[in-house]
Design an enzyme around this catalytic site. Structure first.
Site, PDB file in Angstrom:
ATOM      1  N   SER A   1       5.782  11.637  10.417  1.00 45.98           N
ATOM      2  CA  SER A   1       6.283  10.185  10.338  1.00 45.98           C
ATOM      3  C   SER A   1       7.477   9.944  11.334  1.00 45.98           C
ATOM      4  O   SER A   1       7.640   9.052  12.135  1.00 45.98           O
ATOM      5  CB  SER A   1       6.418   9.344   9.076  1.00 45.98           C
ATOM      6  OG  SER A   1       5.335   9.503   8.250  1.00 45.98           O
TER       7      SER A   1
ATOM      8  N   LYS B   1       3.440   8.492  -4.333  1.00 44.96           N
ATOM      9  CA  LYS B   1       2.875   7.115  -4.178  1.00 44.96           C
ATOM     10  C   LYS B   1       2.536   6.178  -5.420  1.00 44.96           C
ATOM     11  O   LYS B   1       2.761   5.014  -5.405  1.00 44.96           O
ATOM     12  CB  LYS B   1       1.544   7.454  -3.429  1.00 44.96           C
ATOM     13  CG  LYS B   1       1.811   7.811  -2.084  1.00 44.96           C
ATOM     14  CD  LYS B   1       0.450   7.720  -1.265  1.00 44.96           C
ATOM     15  CE  LYS B   1       0.593   8.377   0.163  1.00 44.96           C
ATOM     16  NZ  LYS B   1      -0.431   8.299   0.956  1.00 44.96           N
TER      17      LYS B   1
END
Ligand code: ATR
Length: 276
Positions: free
Chosen positions: A17, A66
């Site tokens: 990322s 998450k």
């Protein structure tokens, strides 16, 4: 002043990322800094609180946080609420806004990058865990003829399909076991492997009948070599794609949510591909 972002996970050293967001920032002229942040397994909430206190503007969230990210958010976008998971946080005054850009990223990769429309198409979704849950609403918003969710544990697929009953036409989202796939309207236009089988070099027991010439078979995992699922699908006539495009597109969707600017993705995807 440079706006700060990061990706939080454990482990996190492998995350691509920072490279992707740095490329987006260069390309769009946005002044941001983006880094990796390792959170202790029992320290996700503390890590987020520290980021807010340090003036960060947002964060991406990856394995295994998450679900915790969805719990810590003070507000959830609808697609995150339905996914039950958050991969993008935006720190907005006193609000921690949770979003899930994975499904939108997958749709963008299929529709824009692969050039395969989902409207009116028959989609087979393999798996009913976190990765599968995140893509059902974004798929439905494309107006497919049907989404068949097949899972090893049939009850989990049933529960996932039932959750979207209010968002779909009758019969538009149905569940089955792997043994029922051949009789559930196969072959399919698009088959997505959202199981975690590829992580262990395995493949879900999907029958050859699921594929034909013209099927797009996409594995959410990516690597230097095609996964066993991709190799099997290719042997039965399908065009195949791995999850690298989805990775880049979910990042672009997060970047858009933070900055209000949509970065171009094709050059970044090509570069990520060349460094696998
Ligand atoms: P993720 O967040 O990656 O989706 P998860 O929520 O643990 O992880 O879900 C993993 C999914 O992969 C599940 O659908 C799981 O099937 P079960 O619900 O029956 O456990 C599926 N899965 C994992 N390994 C598999 C395999 N070898 N064959 C078929 N399905 C598999």
């Amino acid at each position: 002043m440079t706006d700060k972002y990061c990706v939080i996970g454990n482990p996190i050293a492998h995350s691509k990322s920072p490279e992707i967001h740095a490329a987006f920032a260069r390309e769009t002229g946005q002044d941001i800094a983006y880094e990796r942040r390792l959170a202790p397994l029992d320290g996700f909430a503390d890590t987020v609180r520290a980021l807010v206190a340090q003036g960060y503007r947002g964060a991406n969230v990856t394995v295994p946080f998450k679900l915790e990210a969805a719990a810590i958010a003070t507000r959830l976008e609808e697609r995150a609420r339905l996914a039950g998971a958050v991969n993008t946080l935006r720190f907005d005054g006193i609000e921690i806004v949770g979003d899930n850009t994975d499904g939108a990223g997958l749709v963008a990769d299929i529709v824009r990058n692969a050039g395969v429309a989902l409207a009116g198409r028959r989609v087979l979704l393999l798996g009913a865990g976190g990765a599968a849950r995140g893509v059902v609403l974004p798929f439905l918003q494309q107006g497919p003829a049907a989404i068949v969710i097949a899972n090893r544990t049939r009850a989990t697929a049933d529960a996932l399909a039932a959750q979207f009953a209010g968002h779909a036409a009758p019969g538009q989202v149905v569940a089955c076991g792997f043994e029922d796939i051949a009789g559930s309207g196969a072959p399919f236009d698009v088959v997505v492997n959202a199981t975690s089988a590829s992580l262990s070099a395995a493949m879900p027991p999907v029958p050859a009948a699921a594929f034909c010439q013209g099927t797009l078979a996409l594995d959410m995992m990516y690597g230097k070599l095609p996964s066993p699922f991709m190799a099997f699908a290719a042997r039965h006539g399908a065009a195949t794609r791995d999850g690298l495009g989805m990775l880049v597109e979910q990042a672009a969707e997060a970047f858009f949510g933070w900055r209000g600017v949509r970065p171009a993705t094709s050059a970044v995807l090509e570069r990520m591909r060349s460094t696998l």
